[in-house]
Design a protein around this motif. Structure first.
Motif, PDB file in Angstrom:
ATOM      1  N   MET A  48       0.835  -1.206   0.000  1.00  0.00           N
ATOM      2  CA  MET A  48       0.000   0.000   0.000  1.00  0.00           C
ATOM      3  C   MET A  48       0.865   1.249   0.000  1.00  0.00           C
ATOM      4  N   ALA A  49       0.247   2.364  -0.360  1.00  0.00           N
ATOM      5  CA  ALA A  49       0.877   3.695  -0.281  1.00  0.00           C
ATOM      6  C   ALA A  49       2.244   3.724  -0.944  1.00  0.00           C
ATOM      7  N   GLU A  50       2.308   3.285  -2.193  1.00  0.00           N
ATOM      8  CA  GLU A  50       3.592   3.193  -2.886  1.00  0.00           C
ATOM      9  C   GLU A  50       4.166   4.556  -3.259  1.00  0.00           C
ATOM     10  N   LEU A  51       3.341   5.598  -3.230  1.00  0.00           N
ATOM     11  CA  LEU A  51       3.848   6.931  -3.547  1.00  0.00           C
ATOM     12  C   LEU A  51       4.496   7.601  -2.335  1.00  0.00           C
ATOM     13  N   ALA A  52       4.315   7.036  -1.155  1.00  0.00           N
ATOM     14  CA  ALA A  52       4.970   7.568   0.044  1.00  0.00           C
ATOM     15  C   ALA A  52       6.448   7.191   0.018  1.00  0.00           C
ATOM     16  N   ASN A  53       7.256   7.932   0.755  1.00  0.00           N
ATOM     17  CA  ASN A  53       8.685   7.590   0.845  1.00  0.00           C
ATOM     18  C   ASN A  53       8.885   6.233   1.508  1.00  0.00           C
ATOM     19  N   GLY A  54       8.001   5.919   2.450  1.00  0.00           N
ATOM     20  CA  GLY A  54       8.058   4.617   3.111  1.00  0.00           C
ATOM     21  C   GLY A  54       6.698   4.266   3.679  1.00  0.00           C
ATOM     22  N   ALA A  55       6.348   2.979   3.670  1.00  0.00           N
ATOM     23  CA  ALA A  55       5.048   2.555   4.204  1.00  0.00           C
ATOM     24  C   ALA A  55       5.157   1.121   4.705  1.00  0.00           C
ATOM     25  N   ALA A  56       4.423   0.822   5.768  1.00  0.00           N
ATOM     26  CA  ALA A  56       4.426  -0.531   6.327  1.00  0.00           C
ATOM     27  C   ALA A  56       3.078  -0.812   6.972  1.00  0.00           C
ATOM     28  N   LEU A  57       2.586  -2.016   6.756  1.00  0.00           N
ATOM     29  CA  LEU A  57       1.347  -2.469   7.383  1.00  0.00           C
ATOM     30  C   LEU A  57       1.728  -3.506   8.436  1.00  0.00           C
ATOM     31  N   VAL A  58       1.353  -3.245   9.686  1.00  0.00           N
ATOM     32  CA  VAL A  58       1.708  -4.143  10.792  1.00  0.00           C
ATOM     33  C   VAL A  58       0.435  -4.707  11.408  1.00  0.00           C
ATOM     34  N   ARG A  59       0.426  -6.022  11.602  1.00  0.00           N
ATOM     35  CA  ARG A  59      -0.705  -6.708  12.238  1.00  0.00           C
ATOM     36  C   ARG A  59      -0.227  -7.324  13.553  1.00  0.00           C
ATOM     37  N   LEU A  60      -0.911  -7.013  14.637  1.00  0.00           N
ATOM     38  CA  LEU A  60      -0.670  -7.630  15.939  1.00  0.00           C
ATOM     39  C   LEU A  60      -1.976  -8.272  16.353  1.00  0.00           C
ATOM     40  N   GLY A  61      -2.007  -9.613  16.302  1.00  0.00           N
ATOM     41  CA  GLY A  61      -3.296 -10.277  16.433  1.00  0.00           C
ATOM     42  C   GLY A  61      -4.122  -9.941  15.201  1.00  0.00           C
ATOM     43  N   GLN A  62      -5.370  -9.479  15.424  1.00  0.00           N
ATOM     44  CA  GLN A  62      -6.227  -9.049  14.322  1.00  0.00           C
ATOM     45  C   GLN A  62      -6.288  -7.523  14.198  1.00  0.00           C
TER      46      GLN A  62
END
Length: 352
Positions: A48-62
């Motif tokens: 996601m958010a490929e136009l941002a300088n950096g992006a990360a999606l983090v899941r903890l549990g649900q």
């Protein structure tokens, strides 16, 4: 006789030419998993958010949080601070709620919880930037899913650290955060809301592998040794998560920007420090609060008058710039003096 319908076949397929994918430029999503305090932590990048300088999606549990990091191309003029903005966004859909109002379908102003989470992230990451930078940096952490068990604040801070670390934004990371609670005499890491309510104490720490740079704590009644043990155990979990983040960063191998930094005037700083040498300590270690504030204000006023006389040959605008810069140095000197006396002498301004 009925005309036979021809199947809807593209020209490329008809002549045996393989069509190019519509999104050939899109990166392949990468997924990383680890155990974090007895729970599965999942990280997704390049999704996601490929136009941002950096992006990360983090899941903890649900619970899932998307963090994005961007930086301006030009320096912001006329400021004497590092322009960092952190915004934590809550969404009703994250908990499966849709507003029923006929007119307002969007979220309103940020809740107290959202503001506190933004501050939590800010306090963790701000010391890890070069404070001489004047390029604007904006962090947006958005809660995409909430499972009513895992607080999004931990996931948001970790996602922010990864987004900054894999971006081209200069950042001395990674950092991590962990919450520790004591339940029935046992320590629990990243406890659920139910466990937190039943715990004796609750501590949240964030920092690097070497040191903690932020602590939040709440307790009913606890011994100092128990709290210290919890912090030490929390640091062990912190270090494991930072090693996990370093593995992600090594795979991405980002190239950092070379920013233009503001340079300080060493002669000007020396003049300010020389003027404040003894006056500042006498003022801030006054035991009575009102007198302490009054004396500190007088020292600050005296510094401004000293600089006006020292640089009287400069134009008025340049003189005002010097006084403005001196205000920043004044606060910095107080901060350094207080920290040094607490660490080396055990001496606090309020006499504790």
């Amino acid at each position: 006789m009925k005309k036979r319908r021809t199947p809807n076949v593209s020209r490329q397929m008809f002549f045996g030419i393989r069509a190019k994918p519509r999104f050939a430029f899109r990166k392949i999503m990468r997924t990383f998993e680890t155990d974090f305090g007895g729970k599965k932590l999942k990280v997704e990048i390049d999704r996601m958010a490929e136009l941002a300088n950096g992006a990360a999606l983090v899941r903890l549990g649900q619970t899932a949080v998307l963090a994005t990091a961007v930086i301006s191309k030009k320096m912001r003029e006329g400021i004497d601070f590092f322009p960092l903005v952190v915004d934590y966004e809550e969404r009703f859909y994250a908990a499966g709620r849709i507003k029923g109002s006929r007119f307002m379908k969007r979220e309103g102003r940020a809740s107290d919880e959202a503001i506190l989470t933004s501050r939590l992230i800010d306090r963790g990451i701000r010391p890890r930037f070069d404070q001489r930078s004047r390029n604007e940096v904006q962090i947006v952490a958005t809660a995409l899913s909430f499972d009513n068990e895992n607080d999004p604040d931990i996931a948001a801070l970790i996602a922010t650290s990864i987004a900054l670390s894999i971006s081209n934004i200069p950042f001395e990371g990674p950092i991590s955060s962990v919450r520790i609670a004591r339940l029935n005499g046992k320590l629990a890491f990243n406890p659920t809301y139910e466990e937190r309510n039943a715990s004796d104490f609750e501590i949240l720490i964030s920092g690097t592998e070497e040191r903690i740079n932020m602590i939040e704590a709440g307790a009913k009644e606890a011994k100092e040794e128990d709290v210290l043990e919890a912090i030490q155990k929390g640091m062990e979990e912190l270090k494991k998560n930072i090693q996990f983040q370093k593995e992600i960063i090594a795979q991405v191998n980002p190239k950092k920007l070379a920013l233009v930094l503001t340079e300080s005037d060493s002669e000007f700083e020396a003049n300010v420090k020389e003027f404040l040498k003894d006056k500042l300590e006498n003022a801030i270690y006054e035991k009575t609060k009102l007198l302490r504030e009054e004396k500190t204000a007088l020292v600050k006023e005296g510094l401004a008058n000293f600089l006006k006389e020292k640089y009287k040959e400069l134009p008025e605008s340049a003189k005002n710039e010097r006084i403005k810069a001196a205000d920043h140095l004044f606060d910095k000197e107080i901060d350094e003096l207080v920290h040094k006396n607490i660490i080396l002498l055990g001496k606090r301004p309020d006499g504790r």
